[in-house]
Design a protein around this motif. Sequence first.
Motif, PDB file in Angstrom:
ATOM      1  N   THR A 130       0.831  -1.205   0.000  1.00  0.00           N
ATOM      2  CA  THR A 130       0.000   0.000   0.000  1.00  0.00           C
ATOM      3  C   THR A 130       0.865   1.254   0.000  1.00  0.00           C
ATOM      4  O   THR A 130       0.578   2.227  -0.707  1.00  0.00           O
ATOM      5  CB  THR A 130      -0.942   0.008   1.219  1.00  0.00           C
ATOM      6  N   ILE A 134       0.985   4.309  -2.765  1.00  0.00           N
ATOM      7  CA  ILE A 134       0.824   5.720  -2.388  1.00  0.00           C
ATOM      8  C   ILE A 134       2.018   6.539  -2.876  1.00  0.00           C
ATOM      9  O   ILE A 134       1.858   7.648  -3.405  1.00  0.00           O
ATOM     10  CB  ILE A 134       0.650   5.849  -0.863  1.00  0.00           C
ATOM     11  N   LEU A 263      -5.690   5.082   0.387  1.00  0.00           N
ATOM     12  CA  LEU A 263      -4.848   5.808  -0.568  1.00  0.00           C
ATOM     13  C   LEU A 263      -4.971   7.317  -0.351  1.00  0.00           C
ATOM     14  O   LEU A 263      -3.959   8.028  -0.310  1.00  0.00           O
ATOM     15  CB  LEU A 263      -5.248   5.442  -2.001  1.00  0.00           C
TER      16      LEU A 263
END
Length: 295
Positions: A130, A134, A263
């Motif tokens: 993740t 990002i 996000l």
Amino acid sequence: MHDKSVTATVDVLRLLAARRDELTPALQRIADTIAGNPAEVVHMSTAELARLADTSDAAVSRFCRSVDVASFPELRSLIAVALAQGRQPAPVSLADVQRSSDLATIARAVRNAHVDAVDLTFAQLDIAVTALAIEAISAARQVIGFGVGAAGAVLTDLDFKLGLVGVPVTTTTDIHRALSMTARAGAGTVAIVISHSGDTRECVEVAQAGVEAGVTVVAITTAANSALSRASTHTLRPVAHEPRAQSGGTASRIAQLYVVDLLYLGLLARAPREEEVAADRMSRAVRPHRVSSGS
């Protein structure tokens, strides 16, 4: 690739129920056998489970890997932990909803499906992947979002939230437009492709076109071994349990929206000061359009 293993903090019985539909028929039989006999499975050998599920020892090993568990002994331990802590699959699920179901039963089933979607997605979240997504979005000169069908609602939210943090984003559900934009984008572009199953042809085509053009492709999809996941740079995996016959896809969208929120907030946390100032200006600009609740 997603290589995070399931830990004891995960309700493994709910996880198996959520993952069932993405498995092969042989592995589904193993999932069903475990769901129907969790207390007995804790004391079984690999061969005993294979025999009860009418499959092979090798299939049991594949099943464990498919649900991100290293081995069958580890899976037995996770089941034992779930049983000891009183964790069971939700007593009322979408699978229980019938034509004759009363509204209260339906309401509980939908609630349980949505809560499970967030809980299981959180439990299975790969923080490192993740963070990479990002970082790529933050550095991108443009972001292209694509999905078909129910993903359109998630794309609308993605478009709005990335715009709030100053990310130049274009989202579409039109395959021709998505392929055209992605194929000519090149390096410095991130394509976010959303597909619950990961096997939607249009989504796979957009991901493949992006990779060929040097685009960083972020897939938001449940299945780690899907065609979309294999074609992407990073895979973020929402988890939701939706029996195909009863579901309108809402639980899967809840899980996808949860990922979009991650996000957005991850980008907001690393946004420069000028973006915070711009966000405050936007808030002040729309404030006069709110109807006052005062007299």
